[in-house]
Design a protein around this motif. Structure first.
Motif, PDB file in Angstrom:
ATOM      1  N   MET A 152      21.819  -9.929-117.904  1.00  0.00           N
ATOM      2  CA  MET A 152      23.258  -9.812-118.394  1.00  0.00           C
ATOM      3  C   MET A 152      23.631  -8.377-118.285  1.00  0.00           C
ATOM      4  SD  MET A 152      24.499 -12.869-119.435  1.00  0.00           S
ATOM      5  CE  MET A 152      23.588 -13.539-117.986  1.00  0.00           C
ATOM      6  N   PRO A 153      24.951  -8.126-117.675  1.00  0.00           N
ATOM      7  CA  PRO A 153      25.338  -6.702-117.718  1.00  0.00           C
ATOM      8  C   PRO A 153      25.697  -6.123-119.009  1.00  0.00           C
ATOM      9  CG  PRO A 153      27.194  -8.371-117.106  1.00  0.00           C
ATOM     10  CD  PRO A 153      25.899  -9.119-117.362  1.00  0.00           C
ATOM     11  N   SER A 184      24.556  -9.192-129.191  1.00  0.00           N
ATOM     12  CA  SER A 184      24.226 -10.317-130.460  1.00  0.00           C
ATOM     13  C   SER A 184      24.757 -11.560-129.955  1.00  0.00           C
ATOM     14  CB  SER A 184      25.279  -9.614-131.377  1.00  0.00           C
ATOM     15  OG  SER A 184      26.535  -9.847-130.984  1.00  0.00           O
ATOM     16  N   SER A 185      25.389 -11.856-128.962  1.00  0.00           N
ATOM     17  CA  SER A 185      25.923 -13.161-128.477  1.00  0.00           C
ATOM     18  C   SER A 185      24.991 -13.764-127.467  1.00  0.00           C
ATOM     19  CB  SER A 185      27.251 -13.372-128.169  1.00  0.00           C
ATOM     20  OG  SER A 185      27.673 -12.500-126.790  1.00  0.00           O
ATOM     21  N   LEU A 186      23.919 -13.121-127.028  1.00  0.00           N
ATOM     22  CA  LEU A 186      23.277 -13.482-126.103  1.00  0.00           C
ATOM     23  C   LEU A 186      21.967 -14.240-126.433  1.00  0.00           C
ATOM     24  CD1 LEU A 186      22.854 -10.692-123.593  1.00  0.00           C
ATOM     25  CD2 LEU A 186      24.226 -12.600-123.420  1.00  0.00           C
ATOM     26  N   GLY A 187      21.590 -15.389-125.815  1.00  0.00           N
ATOM     27  CA  GLY A 187      20.389 -16.002-126.110  1.00  0.00           C
ATOM     28  C   GLY A 187      20.251 -16.949-125.093  1.00  0.00           C
ATOM     29  N   PRO A 188      19.456 -17.797-124.979  1.00  0.00           N
ATOM     30  CA  PRO A 188      19.171 -18.935-123.786  1.00  0.00           C
ATOM     31  C   PRO A 188      20.147 -19.839-123.948  1.00  0.00           C
ATOM     32  CG  PRO A 188      16.977 -18.249-124.763  1.00  0.00           C
ATOM     33  CD  PRO A 188      17.875 -17.644-125.618  1.00  0.00           C
ATOM     34  N   VAL A 219      16.545 -14.204-121.248  1.00  0.00           N
ATOM     35  CA  VAL A 219      17.716 -13.045-121.191  1.00  0.00           C
ATOM     36  C   VAL A 219      17.150 -11.819-121.149  1.00  0.00           C
ATOM     37  CG1 VAL A 219      19.916 -12.410-122.112  1.00  0.00           C
ATOM     38  CG2 VAL A 219      19.238 -15.016-122.448  1.00  0.00           C
ATOM     39  N   PHE A 220      17.664 -11.135-119.964  1.00  0.00           N
ATOM     40  CA  PHE A 220      17.262  -9.546-120.153  1.00  0.00           C
ATOM     41  C   PHE A 220      18.647  -8.911-120.010  1.00  0.00           C
ATOM     42  CE2 PHE A 220      16.706  -5.784-117.485  1.00  0.00           C
ATOM     43  CZ  PHE A 220      15.686  -5.120-118.378  1.00  0.00           C
ATOM     44  N   THR A 270      20.629 -12.522-111.167  1.00  0.00           N
ATOM     45  CA  THR A 270      21.600 -11.451-111.488  1.00  0.00           C
ATOM     46  C   THR A 270      23.028 -11.682-111.246  1.00  0.00           C
ATOM     47  OG1 THR A 270      21.275 -10.312-109.458  1.00  0.00           O
ATOM     48  CG2 THR A 270      19.909  -9.529-110.791  1.00  0.00           C
ATOM     49  N   ASP A 271      23.365 -13.096-111.346  1.00  0.00           N
ATOM     50  CA  ASP A 271      24.786 -13.676-111.261  1.00  0.00           C
ATOM     51  C   ASP A 271      25.208 -13.142-109.861  1.00  0.00           C
ATOM     52  OD1 ASP A 271      26.514 -15.408-111.687  1.00  0.00           O
ATOM     53  OD2 ASP A 271      27.733 -13.583-113.052  1.00  0.00           O
TER      54      ASP A 271
END
Length: 170
Positions: free
Chosen positions: A59-60, A66-70, A97-98, A30-31
């Motif tokens: 990710m918050p 749209s910019s999220l990915g492994p 990614v969640f 969770t960073d």
């Protein structure tokens, strides 16, 4: 016959594992500073079982979906914090990614149920999470959601103990 782990004997660096029939050990990242203890405990458990890690980067809501990915920079930043502790164990890992949705949508346990569904899609029998975390994603919320849903076994990991830096004697 293919090897169970995704690394060779020569190279001790962790590599991305292929998601096959193995049942990976999931670590919820969770960073936060507690992520290091969670990843280290998950790596020890995965090494004992000879399975890869499923590293779930949370990710918050303000990060664009749209910019999220492994391979996105924000996910790589979360994974980079734990790789020094995971690397020496030489287990493979599966990045995932969640995306945490905004608060107010659904019940208190909605995020925990969605995260456990993600871990179940990867057939992870164990999920390790920090005792403290974002709303609905701390270990106790995940344990409650797993009990209600009949999901995987959730382990609560305590943060690492603080050790003062020692300076050399003058």
């Amino acid at each position: 016959m293919t090897r169970l782990l995704s690394h060779s004997h020569r190279d001790r660096a962790p590599r991305v594992a292929r998601a096959g029939l193995v049942q990976p050990v999931a670590a919820v990242l969770t960073d936060r500073l507690d992520d290091v203890a969670v990843a280290e405990a998950a790596a020890r458990l995965a090494l004992a079982r000879r399975v890869p890690l499923l590293l779930i980067a949370v990710m918050p809501p303000h990060v664009s979906r749209s910019s999220l990915g492994p391979a996105s920079p924000s996910v790589r930043a979360v994974l980079a914090r734990v790789m020094p502790k995971v690397g020496p164990h030489a287990t493979g890992y599966i990045p995932e990614v969640f995306h945490l949705t905004t608060v107010g949508r659904g019940s208190r346990l909605a995020a925990a149920k969605e995260l456990l569904a993600l871990a179940s899609r990867h057939r992870a029998p164990d999920v390790l999470a920090a005792r403290r975390g974002p709303e609905g994603l701390d270990a106790f919320a995940l344990i409650e959601a797993a009990a209600l849903r009949g999901g995987p076994c959730v382990h609560a990991i305590a943060p690492a103990a603080w050790v003062p830096l020692r300076s050399p004697a003058p």
